[in-house]
Design a protein around this motif. Structure first.
Motif, PDB file in Angstrom:
ATOM      1  N   PHE A   1      -2.149  -9.963 -15.451  1.00  0.00           N
ATOM      2  CA  PHE A   1      -0.887  -9.262 -15.656  1.00  0.00           C
ATOM      3  C   PHE A   1       0.117  -9.829 -14.671  1.00  0.00           C
ATOM      4  N   GLY A   2       1.371  -9.557 -14.885  1.00  0.00           N
ATOM      5  CA  GLY A   2       2.357  -9.926 -13.877  1.00  0.00           C
ATOM      6  C   GLY A   2       2.153  -9.083 -12.629  1.00  0.00           C
ATOM      7  N   TYR A   3       2.020  -7.768 -12.859  1.00  0.00           N
ATOM      8  CA  TYR A   3       1.872  -6.825 -11.750  1.00  0.00           C
ATOM      9  C   TYR A   3       0.800  -5.801 -12.102  1.00  0.00           C
ATOM     10  N   VAL A   4       0.080  -5.363 -11.092  1.00  0.00           N
ATOM     11  CA  VAL A   4      -0.889  -4.288 -11.276  1.00  0.00           C
ATOM     12  C   VAL A   4      -0.682  -3.222 -10.207  1.00  0.00           C
ATOM     13  N   GLY A   5      -0.933  -2.000 -10.626  1.00  0.00           N
ATOM     14  CA  GLY A   5      -1.020  -0.891  -9.702  1.00  0.00           C
ATOM     15  C   GLY A   5      -2.484  -0.498  -9.675  1.00  0.00           C
ATOM     16  N   VAL A   6      -3.072  -0.429  -8.501  1.00  0.00           N
ATOM     17  CA  VAL A   6      -4.500  -0.146  -8.386  1.00  0.00           C
ATOM     18  C   VAL A   6      -4.714   1.158  -7.624  1.00  0.00           C
TER      19      VAL A   6
ATOM     20  N   LYS B   1      -2.746  -1.073   5.364  1.00  0.00           N
ATOM     21  CA  LYS B   1      -1.370  -1.311   5.809  1.00  0.00           C
ATOM     22  C   LYS B   1      -1.361  -2.109   7.111  1.00  0.00           C
ATOM     23  N   ARG B   2      -2.262  -1.749   8.043  1.00  0.00           N
ATOM     24  CA  ARG B   2      -2.355  -2.483   9.310  1.00  0.00           C
ATOM     25  C   ARG B   2      -2.756  -3.942   9.057  1.00  0.00           C
ATOM     26  N   CYS B   3      -3.719  -4.151   8.178  1.00  0.00           N
ATOM     27  CA  CYS B   3      -4.158  -5.518   7.853  1.00  0.00           C
ATOM     28  C   CYS B   3      -3.012  -6.345   7.288  1.00  0.00           C
ATOM     29  N   LEU B   4      -2.242  -5.754   6.384  1.00  0.00           N
ATOM     30  CA  LEU B   4      -1.093  -6.471   5.810  1.00  0.00           C
ATOM     31  C   LEU B   4      -0.055  -6.777   6.873  1.00  0.00           C
ATOM     32  N   GLN B   5       0.181  -5.830   7.757  1.00  0.00           N
ATOM     33  CA  GLN B   5       1.174  -6.029   8.821  1.00  0.00           C
ATOM     34  C   GLN B   5       0.736  -7.147   9.757  1.00  0.00           C
ATOM     35  N   ILE B   6      -0.536  -7.189  10.095  1.00  0.00           N
ATOM     36  CA  ILE B   6      -1.057  -8.252  10.956  1.00  0.00           C
ATOM     37  C   ILE B   6      -0.884  -9.607  10.287  1.00  0.00           C
TER      38      ILE B   6
ATOM     39  N   ILE C   1       0.886  -1.149   0.000  1.00  0.00           N
ATOM     40  CA  ILE C   1       0.000   0.000   0.000  1.00  0.00           C
ATOM     41  C   ILE C   1       0.931   1.206   0.000  1.00  0.00           C
ATOM     42  N   LEU C   2       0.848   2.013  -1.040  1.00  0.00           N
ATOM     43  CA  LEU C   2       1.786   3.123  -1.213  1.00  0.00           C
ATOM     44  C   LEU C   2       1.136   4.467  -0.914  1.00  0.00           C
ATOM     45  N   ASP C   3       1.985   5.462  -0.714  1.00  0.00           N
ATOM     46  CA  ASP C   3       1.512   6.771  -0.274  1.00  0.00           C
ATOM     47  C   ASP C   3       1.176   7.750  -1.389  1.00  0.00           C
ATOM     48  N   SER C   4       1.475   7.382  -2.635  1.00  0.00           N
ATOM     49  CA  SER C   4       1.125   8.289  -3.730  1.00  0.00           C
ATOM     50  C   SER C   4       0.889   7.497  -5.007  1.00  0.00           C
ATOM     51  N   PRO C   5       0.032   8.010  -5.880  1.00  0.00           N
ATOM     52  CA  PRO C   5      -0.171   7.323  -7.158  1.00  0.00           C
ATOM     53  C   PRO C   5       1.081   7.368  -8.025  1.00  0.00           C
ATOM     54  N   LYS C   6       1.926   8.386  -7.824  1.00  0.00           N
ATOM     55  CA  LYS C   6       3.188   8.455  -8.573  1.00  0.00           C
ATOM     56  C   LYS C   6       4.086   7.270  -8.227  1.00  0.00           C
ATOM     57  N   GLU C   7       4.137   6.908  -6.937  1.00  0.00           N
ATOM     58  CA  GLU C   7       4.926   5.751  -6.516  1.00  0.00           C
ATOM     59  C   GLU C   7       4.425   4.484  -7.202  1.00  0.00           C
TER      60      GLU C   7
ATOM     61  N   VAL D   1      -0.957  -0.644  -4.355  1.00  0.00           N
ATOM     62  CA  VAL D   1      -2.229   0.051  -4.180  1.00  0.00           C
ATOM     63  C   VAL D   1      -2.015   1.465  -3.651  1.00  0.00           C
ATOM     64  N   TYR D   2      -2.765   2.388  -4.214  1.00  0.00           N
ATOM     65  CA  TYR D   2      -2.871   3.745  -3.676  1.00  0.00           C
ATOM     66  C   TYR D   2      -4.343   4.014  -3.398  1.00  0.00           C
ATOM     67  N   CYS D   3      -4.638   4.549  -2.237  1.00  0.00           N
ATOM     68  CA  CYS D   3      -6.009   4.901  -1.856  1.00  0.00           C
ATOM     69  C   CYS D   3      -6.123   6.422  -1.740  1.00  0.00           C
ATOM     70  N   THR D   4      -7.133   7.000  -2.359  1.00  0.00           N
ATOM     71  CA  THR D   4      -7.336   8.438  -2.201  1.00  0.00           C
ATOM     72  C   THR D   4      -7.708   8.762  -0.752  1.00  0.00           C
ATOM     73  N   ASP D   5      -8.321   7.820  -0.052  1.00  0.00           N
ATOM     74  CA  ASP D   5      -8.656   7.998   1.363  1.00  0.00           C
ATOM     75  C   ASP D   5      -7.485   7.469   2.201  1.00  0.00           C
ATOM     76  N   GLN D   6      -6.798   8.361   2.872  1.00  0.00           N
ATOM     77  CA  GLN D   6      -5.613   7.975   3.634  1.00  0.00           C
ATOM     78  C   GLN D   6      -5.942   7.078   4.822  1.00  0.00           C
ATOM     79  N   ARG D   7      -7.152   7.193   5.366  1.00  0.00           N
ATOM     80  CA  ARG D   7      -7.549   6.296   6.461  1.00  0.00           C
ATOM     81  C   ARG D   7      -7.699   4.859   5.945  1.00  0.00           C
ATOM     82  N   LEU D   8      -8.196   4.704   4.733  1.00  0.00           N
ATOM     83  CA  LEU D   8      -8.295   3.370   4.138  1.00  0.00           C
ATOM     84  C   LEU D   8      -6.902   2.805   3.896  1.00  0.00           C
TER      85      LEU D   8
END
Length: 189
Positions: free
Chosen positions: A94-99, A177-182, A12-18, A165-172
């Motif tokens: 695809f091999g990889y997707v950015g969502v 990120k927490r779910c992945l870490q768990i 889960i990334l912090d910007s769509p550019k990333e 993944v980039y989410c426009t809603d930073q809380r999401l």
């Protein structure tokens, strides 16, 4: 299920550019990585064949929807600079997707919620939902919720080796990120 043993890259990334930068890098070897987005940005008829017309704008990131010829989006080398949608990518791998998860899904009050009013006017998957909402709001919200969540489930499962993944809603984004870490910490046990 042990995520440590799974050879799959999800972030889960912090910007769509990333996201776009990673997809461009992953695409270099086999032309098998693409950007996909939820249907939260209109896809106007004017400019559909011009990749210089950027339909998706998030802060200083801009990208066009895939061009009118959607049948070759998955293999056109230039489509790495375009975003596909559920209609373009459903049934493809695809091999990889950015969502890019748009404003139609967010995290609030401890729950992932959807909001069909944030979908693009050009989205046909929710055709008739506003009329249904006037007649039966509960049913309309339930149906829209299923469609929106299925959209992102479909987009996020198009990548066989990885999903960024980039989410426009930073809380999401923080929640995911927490779910992945768990899941990762559970896999270490």
């Amino acid at each position: 299920y042990d995520l440590q043993d799974m050879n799959y890259d999800i972030k889960i990334l912090d910007s769509p550019k990333e996201v776009h930068e990673i997809i461009i890098e992953k695409n270099r070897s086999a032309n098998h990585a693409r950007i996909l987005a939820g249907y939260c940005w209109d896809w106007p008829k004017k400019g559909r064949n011009n990749s210089e017309v950027h339909d998706i704008k998030i802060d200083d990131f801009e990208i066009s929807w895939n061009l009118k010829n959607t049948t070759t989006f998955a293999i056109d080398e230039d489509s790495i600079h375009e975003a596909g949608c559920i209609h373009t990518s459903q049934g493809l791998e695809f091999g990889y997707v950015g969502v890019i998860i748009g404003d139609d899904m967010r995290y609030e009050n401890g729950m992932v919620v959807t909001d069909f009013t944030k979908r693009a006017r050009t989205d046909q998957s929710l055709k008739g939902i506003k009329k249904l909402y006037k007649e039966n709001p509960e049913l309309a919200n339930k149906e829209a919720d299923e469609i929106i969540k299925n959209t992102y489930r479909t987009l996020m499962t198009r990548g066989m080796k990885g999903c960024y993944v980039y989410c426009t809603d930073q809380r999401l984004a923080a929640y995911l990120k927490r779910c992945l870490q768990i899941r990762k910490s559970e896999g270490k046990k």
